[in-house]
Structures are given as C-alpha cells and as structure tokens.
Design an enzyme around this catalytic site. Structure first.
Site, short mmCIF file in Angstrom:
data_model
loop_
_atom_site.label_atom_id
_atom_site.label_comp_id
_atom_site.label_asym_id
_atom_site.label_seq_id
_atom_site.Cartn_x
_atom_site.Cartn_y
_atom_site.Cartn_z
N HIS A 202 16.93 12.50 -7.43
CA HIS A 202 17.14 11.27 -6.73
C HIS A 202 18.50 11.02 -7.39
CE1 HIS A 202 14.11 9.31 -4.37
NE2 HIS A 202 14.75 8.19 -4.68
N ASP A 206 21.35 4.99 -3.71
CA ASP A 206 20.52 5.04 -2.36
C ASP A 206 20.90 6.21 -1.43
OD1 ASP A 206 19.06 3.99 -0.58
OD2 ASP A 206 20.17 2.09 -0.40
N ASN A 208 19.01 8.65 -0.99
CA ASN A 208 18.46 10.14 -1.41
C ASN A 208 17.45 10.61 -0.39
OD1 ASN A 208 19.18 10.19 -4.31
ND2 ASN A 208 18.67 8.14 -4.16
N ARG A 210 17.18 10.21 3.07
CA ARG A 210 18.04 10.84 4.11
C ARG A 210 18.55 12.03 3.76
NH1 ARG A 210 20.44 5.03 5.63
NH2 ARG A 210 19.84 4.85 3.60
N ILE A 211 19.49 11.95 2.46
CA ILE A 211 20.00 13.39 2.29
C ILE A 211 18.92 14.44 2.00
CG2 ILE A 211 21.45 14.29 0.50
CD1 ILE A 211 23.13 11.82 0.18
N THR A 212 17.81 14.04 1.43
CA THR A 212 16.91 15.14 1.21
C THR A 212 16.66 15.68 2.41
OG1 THR A 212 15.78 13.86 -0.77
CG2 THR A 212 14.51 15.61 0.43
N TYR A 244 2.67 11.77 3.17
CA TYR A 244 3.82 12.24 2.62
C TYR A 244 4.14 11.66 1.11
CZ TYR A 244 8.99 12.80 1.68
OH TYR A 244 10.22 12.91 1.08
#
Length: 363
Positions: A202, A206, A208, A210-212, A244
C-alpha cells in the site's frame, strides 16, 4: 501480526497439488479465448478490446466507490488507441487519468515497471493533487501510516495496517526487482502474487487499489503475450467484491502460505474469462448493427441512445427516458424517436402511456 511483519516475508508458499490443476484450467480457457478471437476480423477484435477496456476502467473505479461516465471512458480509450468511435465525447481529466494508466500498463506490458512509471500512474489518477476534498501526496511514496478500515468515524474497524512509511521505499524496491526479473513463476500465478504483494505494501496515500489492478492487468497481458484485452479481472472482482476483501484480509492476517488466496484469484480469473462469451456476443451485435445501418444518418442523441440499447440499457425505452438520457424536451425526444422509426431502426410498441420503443433487429 500481518504477513509483511513476519521474518519470512515476502517468501510465499502454496500447495501445488491444489493450485496446479486450477492453473491448468485457467490456461486452457485462456487458449480457447485467444483462439476464438484470432479467428475473427480485425474490426471485431478492435471493438471487443474497446468493450473490455471500457468495462475494466469503469469497474476498477467502482470498486473504490467512484462512478465514471461510460461514454467518456469509451471515447477516451478509443481516442488513445486510434479506434474510430461514432459516439466520441470529451472526457473529464480524472477519466483520462485512469484510462492513461490502464493503457500504459496493458499496451506497454513488455517494458519494465519502475518507480517513475508508478509515480506517473499516480499523478494521472490525481491530476489536482487531491482525493475528493483532501490534499494528498502525489507521484511519491506515502510518508504517513496506512490503515484499511470500515465503519463509522470514531468506531472504525481496522482490517489491515500496511508497513510503516519509512519501510516503503525498501519494500517497493524488493517488489519491483522481483516483478521485472523473476521468471520462475508461471505468468498467471505471478499476477496473483503481484496483486497480493503490492496491495499489502500500500505504498501511496490513495489509489492503491486501482494501481494494484493495473499491475495485475499488466502481468496478465504478459501471460497472454498480447496488448489486446478480452477479459476483465476488475469487472469480476467488482461482482465478488465482498468475498475479495474477505479473502484478502484473511491472507494478510495469516501466514505466508497463500494457497487460499491463489485458489480464489484463479477461480475469479476463470469466471472473468468465461464472461468473455457474453462480451463477444454483445460486440457482435454492436458491430453487425452499425455495419448494417452504416448509410443511415443518426444525430448524436440518437447515436447515444442506440448504443445504450445495444449495450447497457435496461427496461423499456420511453419518450420520457429518452428525454432524460439526452437532456432534451419531450417534443424533441419524440421527434428523434419518430425519425428512428421512419428509418427502420426502432419499433413502437403499445399506445398512450404504455408506448415504448425497441430496436427492430432484437424485437
């Protein structure tokens, strides 16, 4: 203790007897999808990719509680991929930012993922340097603590606490070196590992999640060896959002045996791949419709509503719904609808207050 606090971190273990057969099913389904798609025309492949990427962007944002405009997302993707799109509309900067990140991840999947590239994605997600009302640190690692919580303010439930800020640069260096160099894992399994590893660190204030998911899509593109995306993991995660978060929390509070996480990830991926049949059917309907009616003149309002009827419109289309969707008067809406009837596009059903309209080819 969280998994990142254990001395064995990040050396994961798993039960190959459980995971290997499931991985085989995923790989088999992957081969079926790529085989079917390769037998279709370029125009059809192009439209399927546009459909899939649009769904991916919208659903990845929905997981974070953000609703993006479908037409803006589709138009932004089409513009950047050089795809001709009848419903081209200007997109908000935040829409363009999510699109830019996903396309950079999937269209340049062969390139190394480094710190500056991730910082570019983060800056694209937050062009104003703010997350809603709050100013955040952009294009850099966070410098504060990070907890994943739920519940009312003052009564929050802490589900997970990420590594302290001063460990983030080291942790991310480990992750990026592994992501760019380790070839020992099957590429699909590596997507599952990368997803869990990155979201556990993380590293940003902020964005995290969507980037993951962008990193996951990037690794899945490597697994497919293709820039073209025909299934959406983000869309399936959105459907299974509660499960999830539950399996993620359980894994992050467990030991380094991530068999349960891998099993869920591969099952979810398999379900997302099986949704491709529906995507293909919807795309075929869209492509065939516009090819059949290419000589007919549609105004921009008629194009928009027709696309909704082909894609995502639920319920009966009425004059009042048309007026609301296109932001026009009921008189203008009625003229547009009567014009589409005269051109053989729509069929009127019922009379008076029960009047509705449907596409003739799916009536």
């Amino acid at each position: 203790m969280y998994i990142h606090q254990k001395k064995e971190w990040p050396y994961f273990t798993w039960d190959a007897a459980i995971i290997t057969p499931l991985l085989g099913k995923v790989r088999h389904q992957q081969g079926i999808i790529l085989g079917v798609i390769q037998g279709l025309s370029f125009r059809f492949q192009e439209e399927t990719v546009l459909q899939t990427l649009t769904l991916d962007v919208i659903k990845s944002s929905e997981i974070e509680g953000e609703q993006l405009n479908h037409d803006q997302v589709r138009s932004s993707i089409a513009k950047r991929l050089g795809i001709e799109s009848a419903e081209a509309v200007p997109a908000d900067r935040n829409v363009d930012g999510v699109v830019e990140m996903l396309l950079d991840a999937t269209q340049r999947y062969e390139e190394l993922l480094g710190e500056e590239r991730l910082f570019g994605w983060h800056a694209a997600l937050f062009p104003t340097g703010r997350s809603v009302m709050y100013k955040i640190k952009t294009a850099d690692w966070r410098d504060g603590s990070m907890q994943v919580t739920s519940g009312e303010m003052g009564r929050e439930i802490v589900h997970f606490e990420a590594p302290v800020a001063d460990k983030v640069p080291y942790q991310m260096n480990l992750f990026l070196n592994w992501f760019n160099s380790d070839q020992s894992l099957d590429p699909v399994l590596k997507a599952a590992f990368a997803h869990l590893w990155f979201v556990t660190i993380h590293p940003f204030d902020d964005g995290n999640g969507r980037i993951t998911r962008a990193i996951t899509d990037m690794q899945l593109a490597r697994a497919d060896q293709s820039k073209k995306r025909f299934y959406s993991m983000s869309a399936q995660i959105q459907i299974e959002r509660k499960t999830y978060y539950s399996i993620l929390e359980k894994t992050q509070k467990g030991d380094l045996d991530i068999t349960d996480w891998l099993q869920w990830f591969l099952d979810c991926l398999l379900r997302s791949m099986k949704q491709t049949d529906q995507t293909i059917a919807m795309t075929l309907k869209r492509v065939q419709f516009w090819e059949t009616n290419h000589a007919i003149d549609f105004n921009h309002r008629q194009q928009k509503v027709t696309q909704l009827l082909l894609d995502t419109f639920f319920g009966k289309l009425t004059v009042s719904k048309y007026a609301k969707i296109t932001n026009v008067s009921t008189d203008t809406a009625l003229r547009d609808l009567q014009d589409l009837i005269s051109k053989g596009i729509l069929l009127q059903q019922g009379v008076g207050r029960s009047t509705s309209y449907t596409l003739i080819h799916i009536a």
